[in-house]
Design a protein around this motif. Structure first.
Motif, PDB file in Angstrom:
ATOM      1  N   TRP A   1       0.860  -1.177   0.000  1.00  0.00           N
ATOM      2  CA  TRP A   1       0.000   0.000   0.000  1.00  0.00           C
ATOM      3  C   TRP A   1       0.892   1.219   0.000  1.00  0.00           C
ATOM      4  O   TRP A   1       1.732   1.383   0.869  1.00  0.00           O
TER       5      TRP A   1
ATOM      6  N   LEU B   1      -5.374   0.534   8.428  1.00  0.00           N
ATOM      7  CA  LEU B   1      -5.800   1.059   7.133  1.00  0.00           C
ATOM      8  C   LEU B   1      -7.313   1.099   6.984  1.00  0.00           C
ATOM      9  O   LEU B   1      -7.875   2.074   6.532  1.00  0.00           O
TER      10      LEU B   1
ATOM     11  N   ARG C   1     -10.037   4.012   7.804  1.00  0.00           N
ATOM     12  CA  ARG C   1      -9.483   5.350   7.616  1.00  0.00           C
ATOM     13  C   ARG C   1      -9.024   5.548   6.176  1.00  0.00           C
ATOM     14  O   ARG C   1      -9.451   6.452   5.498  1.00  0.00           O
ATOM     15  N   ASP C   2      -8.174   4.659   5.725  1.00  0.00           N
ATOM     16  CA  ASP C   2      -7.661   4.786   4.363  1.00  0.00           C
ATOM     17  C   ASP C   2      -8.508   4.012   3.362  1.00  0.00           C
ATOM     18  O   ASP C   2      -8.478   4.289   2.178  1.00  0.00           O
TER      19      ASP C   2
ATOM     20  N   PRO D   1     -11.628   8.213   2.751  1.00  0.00           N
ATOM     21  CA  PRO D   1     -10.609   7.208   2.466  1.00  0.00           C
ATOM     22  C   PRO D   1     -10.010   7.408   1.073  1.00  0.00           C
ATOM     23  O   PRO D   1     -10.647   8.002   0.206  1.00  0.00           O
ATOM     24  N   LYS D   2      -8.808   6.908   0.903  1.00  0.00           N
ATOM     25  CA  LYS D   2      -8.188   7.006  -0.424  1.00  0.00           C
ATOM     26  C   LYS D   2      -8.792   5.983  -1.363  1.00  0.00           C
ATOM     27  O   LYS D   2      -8.859   6.189  -2.560  1.00  0.00           O
TER      28      LYS D   2
ATOM     29  N   ALA E   1       0.598   5.010   0.319  1.00  0.00           N
ATOM     30  CA  ALA E   1      -0.334   6.103   0.600  1.00  0.00           C
ATOM     31  C   ALA E   1       0.283   7.441   0.219  1.00  0.00           C
ATOM     32  O   ALA E   1       0.696   8.221   1.053  1.00  0.00           O
TER      33      ALA E   1
END
Ligand SMILES: Nc1ncnc2c1ncn2[C@@H]1O[C@H](COP(=O)(O)OP(=O)(O)OP(=O)(O)O)[C@@H](O)[C@H]1O
Ligand SMILES: [Mg+2]
Length: 275
Positions: free
Chosen positions: A70, A88, A91-92, A174-175, A72
């Protein structure tokens, strides 16, 4: 573009009735930051296993081989993670499941459960979290946002519940958003509305999307790229237009035939038609 996610030689085996089930076998895939990728395949092909592996949600008993990296953005150096990548998820990574009834808490109001996600993962105070929940309920266009905040899941329709689940999934900006058969339990019209909602939110927030479906036609209306899973192996990956117009694998063609029975042109025209 940079890879948000690099999956290399991923294998997942489950134990069932004393025997091992190979759910994924040597899957390698890069997911670019900001892209909309669909993962398609028939039931049992390993789609959910791949999604759960990415989100770090696989059962502890699952045997995992290979790596998922990952990256980020420029903020952190990339790192590998295995099963329980708790930090992760939430949140992500936002995750939308097929059945909103099982992902939502039946005894907590919509407002509270979205606020709780914000409070837990972003550490905002409760009143700020509630304010953010209100904004989110508005963003997913629930009719009468004020009433929706006070409602319990059972008071909402299936489509409305899925809007709430999506609001909770994007609550932390989140991404990556993973939607695993998020529209499969809905009727066709509501399905199209939820797909349109996902498309809009992904565009507005610049999220990367992994859209999982057994329905290649539906996936084609949303994704720029399609990855085809069969018996736990990635058999074909390519631009949506290529996969639809010139699938290399007979299996992909069969999936297309099963879901289309129509020309690819109108299908591709539907991309972006709904907002
Ligand atoms: N927790 C589990 N324990 C044992 N076997 C499992 C488990 N989860 C999935 N499997 C098996 O792994 C294989 C892949 O399952 P998976 O759920 O990933 O497929 P899928 O493509 O998501 O299917 P569907 O379209 O029905 O959701 C199947 O053979 C399934 O029976
Ligand atoms: Mg599944």
């Amino acid at each position: 573009m940079t890879a948000l996610l690099s999956i290399r030689d991923l294998s997942v085996r489950y134990r069932r009735d004393g025997a091992e089930v190979a759910a994924l076998n040597g899957v390698s895939l890069e997911v670019e930051a900001g892209e909309r990728l669909a993962i398609i395949g028939e039931s049992g092909s390993g789609k959910s296993t791949l999604a759960l592996a990415i989100a770090g949600l696989l059962a502890r008993s699952a045997k995992i081989g290979g790596t998922i990296e990952w990256s980020a953005g420029q903020l952190q150096s990339s790192h590998s993670f295995k099963t329980s990548a708790g930090p992760l998820l939430g949140r992500d990574i936002g995750f939308v499941f097929q059945d909103p009834s099982s992902s939502l808490d039946p005894v907590m109001t919509v407002g509270k459960q979205i606020a709780e996600v914000v409070n837990t993962h972003l550490g905002l105070g409760w009143s700020q979290s509630l304010a953010r929940a209100k904004t989110l309920v508005e963003r997913v266009r629930l009719p009468d946002p004020q009433a929706a905040l006070r409602a319990y899941p059972h008071q909402l329709s299936g489509g409305q519940k899925q809007r709430v689940a999506i609001a909770a999934a994007i609550a932390t900006a989140p991404k990556l958003l993973i939607a695993d058969e998020a529209t499969s339990a809905l009727d066709t019209i509501v399905q199209a509305e939820i797909v349109a909602l996902i498309r809009r939110l992904v565009a507005e927030d610049g999220m990367t999307l992994i859209f999982i479906s057994h329905d290649i036609a539906l996936a084609a209306t949303l994704a720029e790229r399609i990855a085809v899973l069969r018996h736990g192996e990635l058999v074909e990956v390519g631009a949506t237009e290529k996969i639809i117009n010139a699938p290399r694998q007979a299996y992909t063609r069969a999936l297309l035939d099963a879901h289309l029975g129509l020309d690819a042109e109108p299908l591709l025209d539907r991309q972006g038609a709904l907002t």
